[in-house]
Design a protein around this motif. Sequence first.
Motif, short mmCIF file in Angstrom:
data_model
loop_
_atom_site.label_atom_id
_atom_site.label_comp_id
_atom_site.label_asym_id
_atom_site.label_seq_id
_atom_site.Cartn_x
_atom_site.Cartn_y
_atom_site.Cartn_z
N GLN A 87 -7.47 -24.32 -1.06
CA GLN A 87 -7.29 -24.88 -2.27
C GLN A 87 -7.90 -26.34 -2.40
OE1 GLN A 87 -3.85 -23.59 -4.09
NE2 GLN A 87 -4.49 -21.64 -4.64
N GLU A 88 -7.07 -27.11 -1.34
CA GLU A 88 -7.31 -28.80 -1.16
C GLU A 88 -8.80 -28.98 -0.45
OE1 GLU A 88 -5.68 -31.33 -2.20
OE2 GLU A 88 -4.19 -29.76 -3.12
N PHE A 89 -9.05 -27.93 0.61
CA PHE A 89 -10.04 -28.35 1.41
C PHE A 89 -11.32 -27.72 1.08
CE2 PHE A 89 -11.75 -28.64 6.16
CZ PHE A 89 -11.70 -29.74 6.00
N CYS A 90 -11.42 -26.57 0.84
CA CYS A 90 -12.87 -25.97 0.46
C CYS A 90 -12.60 -24.73 -0.58
CB CYS A 90 -13.61 -25.45 1.63
SG CYS A 90 -12.44 -24.28 2.97
N PRO A 91 -12.31 -25.23 -1.79
CA PRO A 91 -12.01 -24.09 -2.83
C PRO A 91 -13.04 -23.41 -3.30
CG PRO A 91 -12.30 -26.32 -3.91
CD PRO A 91 -12.30 -26.54 -2.40
N GLU A 92 -14.39 -23.77 -2.86
CA GLU A 92 -15.48 -22.65 -3.38
C GLU A 92 -15.74 -21.61 -2.34
OE1 GLU A 92 -16.77 -26.09 -0.65
OE2 GLU A 92 -15.55 -26.07 -2.31
N ILE A 93 -14.81 -21.58 -1.12
CA ILE A 93 -15.21 -20.79 -0.18
C ILE A 93 -13.84 -19.92 0.05
CG2 ILE A 93 -15.56 -20.39 2.40
CD1 ILE A 93 -16.99 -23.04 2.34
N CYS A 94 -14.21 -18.55 -0.11
CA CYS A 94 -12.90 -17.57 0.19
C CYS A 94 -13.00 -16.98 1.68
CB CYS A 94 -12.76 -16.48 -0.64
SG CYS A 94 -11.78 -15.34 -0.51
N ILE A 95 -11.61 -17.50 2.29
CA ILE A 95 -11.64 -17.10 3.69
C ILE A 95 -10.33 -16.17 3.66
CG2 ILE A 95 -11.26 -18.02 6.04
CD1 ILE A 95 -12.13 -20.27 4.79
N ARG A 96 -10.65 -15.06 4.55
CA ARG A 96 -9.50 -13.88 4.75
C ARG A 96 -9.66 -13.61 6.29
NH1 ARG A 96 -8.45 -8.68 2.03
NH2 ARG A 96 -10.34 -8.29 2.50
N VAL A 97 -8.44 -13.21 6.98
CA VAL A 97 -8.44 -12.65 8.13
C VAL A 97 -7.81 -11.31 8.04
CG1 VAL A 97 -7.52 -13.08 10.59
CG2 VAL A 97 -7.76 -14.99 9.11
N ILE A 98 -8.88 -10.32 8.77
CA ILE A 98 -8.55 -9.04 8.33
C ILE A 98 -8.46 -8.29 9.84
CG2 ILE A 98 -9.37 -6.95 7.07
CD1 ILE A 98 -11.45 -8.57 6.11
N GLY A 133 -15.23 -33.92 2.19
CA GLY A 133 -14.53 -33.17 3.00
C GLY A 133 -13.47 -33.98 3.85
N VAL A 134 -13.70 -35.14 4.00
CA VAL A 134 -12.85 -36.18 4.66
C VAL A 134 -11.69 -36.26 3.61
CG1 VAL A 134 -12.50 -38.54 5.57
CG2 VAL A 134 -14.58 -37.44 6.21
N GLU A 135 -12.04 -36.43 2.45
CA GLU A 135 -10.86 -36.61 1.61
C GLU A 135 -10.10 -35.39 1.56
OE1 GLU A 135 -10.46 -37.60 -3.44
OE2 GLU A 135 -12.17 -37.74 -2.33
N GLY A 136 -10.59 -34.13 1.35
CA GLY A 136 -9.84 -32.89 1.31
C GLY A 136 -8.93 -32.89 2.69
N LEU A 137 -9.61 -33.25 3.91
CA LEU A 137 -8.71 -33.22 5.08
C LEU A 137 -7.60 -34.07 5.03
CD1 LEU A 137 -8.29 -32.12 8.01
CD2 LEU A 137 -10.11 -34.22 8.52
N PHE A 138 -7.55 -35.25 4.41
CA PHE A 138 -6.55 -36.09 4.29
C PHE A 138 -5.54 -35.73 3.21
CE2 PHE A 138 -9.01 -38.95 6.93
CZ PHE A 138 -8.05 -39.45 7.60
N ARG A 139 -6.01 -34.93 2.40
CA ARG A 139 -4.89 -34.21 1.23
C ARG A 139 -4.20 -33.35 1.90
NH1 ARG A 139 -9.35 -34.56 -2.59
NH2 ARG A 139 -9.71 -32.26 -2.16
N ILE A 140 -4.77 -32.69 2.84
CA ILE A 140 -4.00 -31.61 3.58
C ILE A 140 -2.95 -32.38 4.41
CG2 ILE A 140 -4.19 -30.12 5.47
CD1 ILE A 140 -6.69 -28.95 4.27
N PHE A 141 -3.31 -33.39 5.15
CA PHE A 141 -2.64 -34.26 6.31
C PHE A 141 -1.73 -34.86 5.32
CE2 PHE A 141 -6.25 -35.31 9.48
CZ PHE A 141 -5.91 -34.11 9.94
N ASP A 142 -1.57 -35.07 4.31
CA ASP A 142 -0.75 -35.85 3.09
C ASP A 142 0.37 -34.89 2.95
OD1 ASP A 142 -1.70 -38.45 3.43
OD2 ASP A 142 -2.62 -38.21 1.39
#
Length: 199
Positions: free
Chosen positions: A73-84, A154-163
């Motif tokens: 949701q912070e990093f790439c909200p437009e892409i849905c990823i699922r491990v199946i 992308g860098v901004e989203g990465l740092f939101r995750i780091f924060d």
Amino acid sequence: EAGSSGSDLAYMEGVLQKLGERREEAEEACGAAQKRLMLLLDAEAHLGAEGVRSFAVDRSLSSLNDAIIRLGQEFCPEICIRVIPEKAAKDGVKSVQRIDIEVSPTPYLGLSTGERRRVDLLLQLSIRECLERSRGSISLRVADECDDGLDASGVEGLFRIFDAMDKRIFFISHNPVAKNFCTDVLTVVKRGGISRIED
């Protein structure tokens, strides 16, 4: 005992006490390990070895998918990823044979280089989070050029995750945008084959 001093005797009593404490700790650990073994043997008797493996993988994948959704949701909200898990029947028991990563609405190979980089990073960060949850947290992380291939958002989203991780991160980057998100910055410049830290 003839010839023994009082300090030698006190030392030996201390050693014996420590050995007794360690024995108790070892007995407790052994008892806990025996309980876990009995649970596994019981599960294997009811589910079979492949069923136990499948159950463990299903539980792990559930945690991993939760982390992917939250961090995504912070990093790439437009892409849905699922491990199946891909399950196949073997001797009448369905078990996990492979793990696939589903990316939508566009398949992974149809994504741009930057989007693929975001998906790769998201999976790495999610796996790391799950491992920390099961094995204990790490207070310091080293992120070596993990922003490579990311645009400014992308860098901004990465740092939101780091924060949100609330960890001390030693971040190495050639991207000048990354400096905007760091609290302490050291700039290393290479001149004449020698690297130096600039003020």
